[in-house]
Scaffold this motif. Structure first.
Motif, PDB file in Angstrom:
ATOM      1  N   SER A 219       0.698  -1.153  -0.003  1.00 19.91           N
ATOM      2  CA  SER A 219       0.033   0.209  -0.146  1.00 19.91           C
ATOM      3  C   SER A 219       0.723   1.265   0.024  1.00 19.91           C
ATOM      4  CB  SER A 219      -0.960   0.181   1.234  1.00 19.91           C
ATOM      5  OG  SER A 219      -1.696   1.194   1.308  1.00 19.91           O
ATOM      6  N   GLU A 220       2.127   1.234   0.831  1.00 26.60           N
ATOM      7  CA  GLU A 220       3.043   2.393   0.877  1.00 26.60           C
ATOM      8  C   GLU A 220       3.682   2.607  -0.447  1.00 26.60           C
ATOM      9  OE1 GLU A 220       4.342   4.250   3.725  1.00 26.60           O
ATOM     10  OE2 GLU A 220       2.450   3.977   4.771  1.00 26.60           O
ATOM     11  N   ILE A 221       3.906   1.375  -1.065  1.00 25.70           N
ATOM     12  CA  ILE A 221       4.807   1.573  -2.314  1.00 25.70           C
ATOM     13  C   ILE A 221       3.747   2.194  -3.528  1.00 25.70           C
ATOM     14  CG2 ILE A 221       5.785   0.497  -4.296  1.00 25.70           C
ATOM     15  CD1 ILE A 221       7.210  -1.524  -2.065  1.00 25.70           C
ATOM     16  N   VAL A 222       2.531   1.517  -3.806  1.00 20.10           N
ATOM     17  CA  VAL A 222       1.398   2.009  -4.608  1.00 20.10           C
ATOM     18  C   VAL A 222       1.024   3.352  -4.503  1.00 20.10           C
ATOM     19  CG1 VAL A 222      -0.623   1.413  -5.457  1.00 20.10           C
ATOM     20  CG2 VAL A 222       0.928  -0.637  -5.119  1.00 20.10           C
ATOM     21  N   LYS A 223       0.871   3.672  -3.169  1.00 20.86           N
ATOM     22  CA  LYS A 223       0.261   5.281  -2.980  1.00 20.86           C
ATOM     23  C   LYS A 223       1.392   6.141  -3.532  1.00 20.86           C
ATOM     24  CE  LYS A 223      -1.788   7.773   0.648  1.00 20.86           C
ATOM     25  NZ  LYS A 223      -2.395   8.008   1.943  1.00 20.86           N
ATOM     26  N   THR A 224       2.574   5.795  -3.128  1.00 17.69           N
ATOM     27  CA  THR A 224       3.763   7.108  -3.551  1.00 17.69           C
ATOM     28  C   THR A 224       3.888   6.571  -4.868  1.00 17.69           C
ATOM     29  OG1 THR A 224       4.854   6.460  -1.265  1.00 17.69           O
ATOM     30  CG2 THR A 224       6.255   7.356  -3.209  1.00 17.69           C
ATOM     31  N   ASP A 225       3.767   5.488  -5.679  1.00 23.95           N
ATOM     32  CA  ASP A 225       4.084   5.628  -7.091  1.00 23.95           C
ATOM     33  C   ASP A 225       2.772   6.437  -7.925  1.00 23.95           C
ATOM     34  OD1 ASP A 225       6.151   3.748  -7.380  1.00 23.95           O
ATOM     35  OD2 ASP A 225       4.731   2.048  -7.794  1.00 23.95           O
ATOM     36  N   ARG A 226       1.683   6.481  -7.276  1.00 24.80           N
ATOM     37  CA  ARG A 226       0.760   7.154  -7.891  1.00 24.80           C
ATOM     38  C   ARG A 226       0.869   8.598  -7.723  1.00 24.80           C
ATOM     39  NH1 ARG A 226      -4.162   3.256  -5.727  1.00 24.80           N
ATOM     40  NH2 ARG A 226      -4.028   1.598  -7.137  1.00 24.80           N
ATOM     41  N   ILE A 227       1.379   9.130  -6.558  1.00 17.94           N
ATOM     42  CA  ILE A 227       1.691  10.354  -6.339  1.00 17.94           C
ATOM     43  C   ILE A 227       2.649  10.887  -7.166  1.00 17.94           C
ATOM     44  CG2 ILE A 227       2.610  12.008  -4.323  1.00 17.94           C
ATOM     45  CD1 ILE A 227       1.071  10.347  -2.343  1.00 17.94           C
ATOM     46  N   ILE A 228       3.910  10.237  -7.145  1.00 21.64           N
ATOM     47  CA  ILE A 228       5.052  10.621  -8.317  1.00 21.64           C
ATOM     48  C   ILE A 228       4.692  10.692  -9.714  1.00 21.64           C
ATOM     49  CG2 ILE A 228       7.348   9.758  -8.923  1.00 21.64           C
ATOM     50  CD1 ILE A 228       7.888   8.702  -6.275  1.00 21.64           C
ATOM     51  N   GLN A 229       3.902   9.567  -9.932  1.00 24.55           N
ATOM     52  CA  GLN A 229       3.490   9.718 -11.396  1.00 24.55           C
ATOM     53  C   GLN A 229       2.573  10.783 -11.456  1.00 24.55           C
ATOM     54  OE1 GLN A 229       1.114   6.267 -12.853  1.00 24.55           O
ATOM     55  NE2 GLN A 229       1.923   6.492 -14.833  1.00 24.55           N
ATOM     56  N   LYS A 230       1.749  11.268 -10.786  1.00 19.17           N
ATOM     57  CA  LYS A 230       0.759  12.289 -11.203  1.00 19.17           C
ATOM     58  C   LYS A 230       1.582  13.815 -11.060  1.00 19.17           C
ATOM     59  CE  LYS A 230      -3.271  14.546  -9.192  1.00 19.17           C
ATOM     60  NZ  LYS A 230      -4.132  14.664  -8.117  1.00 19.17           N
ATOM     61  N   ILE A 231       2.807  13.719 -10.411  1.00 15.32           N
ATOM     62  CA  ILE A 231       3.635  15.060 -10.425  1.00 15.32           C
ATOM     63  C   ILE A 231       4.599  15.185 -11.347  1.00 15.32           C
ATOM     64  CG2 ILE A 231       5.334  16.061  -9.070  1.00 15.32           C
ATOM     65  CD1 ILE A 231       4.228  14.839  -6.369  1.00 15.32           C
ATOM     66  N   ILE A 232       5.243  13.992 -12.015  1.00 14.57           N
ATOM     67  CA  ILE A 232       6.038  14.143 -12.910  1.00 14.57           C
ATOM     68  C   ILE A 232       6.035  13.087 -14.060  1.00 14.57           C
ATOM     69  CG2 ILE A 232       8.129  14.658 -11.194  1.00 14.57           C
ATOM     70  CD1 ILE A 232       9.221  11.777 -11.313  1.00 14.57           C
ATOM     71  N   GLY A 233       4.971  12.465 -14.084  1.00 13.89           N
ATOM     72  CA  GLY A 233       4.527  11.757 -15.449  1.00 13.89           C
ATOM     73  C   GLY A 233       4.891  10.281 -15.441  1.00 13.89           C
ATOM     74  N   TYR A 234       5.764   9.813 -14.550  1.00 19.29           N
ATOM     75  CA  TYR A 234       6.005   8.252 -14.593  1.00 19.29           C
ATOM     76  C   TYR A 234       6.286   7.683 -13.410  1.00 19.29           C
ATOM     77  CZ  TYR A 234      10.923   9.515 -13.606  1.00 19.29           C
ATOM     78  OH  TYR A 234      12.182  10.282 -12.852  1.00 19.29           O
TER      79      TYR A 234
END
Length: 255
Positions: free
Chosen positions: A119-134
């Motif tokens: 959950s911690e990894i997936v949530k952070t992935d989504r945030i990063i992707q939303k900010i920088i695109g990947y």
């Protein structure tokens, strides 16, 4: 009574054996290719990494110094702080650095469950992707904890687990004098080393950050010694090591 005690002892020993079996020695994890501590290369390059950011004051200062010495770094960010300072992540990518996953809440627990860690990894992935695109491919466990649960959970989420060279940890999170940080990094540096530093030190924006004070001397040393500071992904790419399929082009790192 003896049979009951023997049964309890047997169950205890079995449980303890399983607990210890969940964590293997470093070479065993390295053989899988799922975890790296450093890269075997003769090319004079090292990977500077910064954990726990971004920080609203210290990270921009770090980025200024990296730009001054044409050095690249990998930032293992927490989702919780990435939400607060998205513009810093965008700057990191714009200037050729790499953003990687360091969980959302930075829970320092080696016994974290697979469900919670995922959950911690997936949530952070989504945030990063939303900010920088990947979505990042690289992941660093909190406090460097590793065991079968942590590694397997990361791999299932498409991550390569990135640790650091054990002799390249000046424990700057404890804010030791800059001179100690410099000495630890410059003594015994070798090609392929992964260096761990932190761009987050407490919450007081006025607090001095010894990492920032030490960084320019470290970068100056590398420059004089002919070392290039590259992202972890570039070092892996240049060393021709198999890694998970990236969500961004490696060509952005290759000069």
């Amino acid at each position: 009574m003896k049979k009951i005690l023997m049964l309890i002892f047997t169950v205890f020993c079995f449980s303890e054996t399983n607990a210890f079996a969940a964590m293997r020695e470093r070479p065993e994890y390295e053989k899988t290719g799922n975890v790296i501590w450093e890269i075997n290369t003769k090319e004079k390059m090292v990977a500077l990494t910064f954990d726990d950011g971004p920080h609203p004051v210290f990270t921009p200062l770090i980025l200024d110094l990296l730009a001054k010495y044409d050095a690249k770094a990998t930032f293992f960010v927490t989702g919780k702080k990435a939400i607060l300072y998205p513009e810093i992540l965008r700057r990191e990518v714009k200037e050729g650095h790499e953003v990687a996953n360091h969980t959302y809440n930075h829970i320092n627990n080696p016994n974290i469950s697979a469900t919670k860690l995922s959950s911690e990894i997936v949530k952070t992935d989504r945030i990063i992707q939303k900010i920088i695109g990947y979505k990042p491919v690289l992941y660093r466990p909190v406090a460097g904890h590793y065991n079968d649960v942590i590694v397997n959970t990361a791999v299932k989420n498409g991550k390569l687990v990135v640790m650091w060279s054990w002799h390249m940890d000046p424990k700057d999170w404890n804010n030791p004098p800059a001179s100690k940080i410099i000495k630890r990094i410059t003594n015994g540096i070798k090609p392929g080393n992964i260096i761990v530093l932190h761009d987050w030190h407490g919450t007081e924006l006025s607090q001095s950050c010894q990492t920032v004070l030490a960084l320019e001397k470290i970068l100056e040393f590398f420059s004089k010694q002919g070392y290039r500071c590259v992202t972890v992904s570039e070092m892996l790419y240049r060393s021709k090591i198999n890694i998970p399929e990236p969500f961004y082009p490696f060509s952005m790192y290759i000069k």
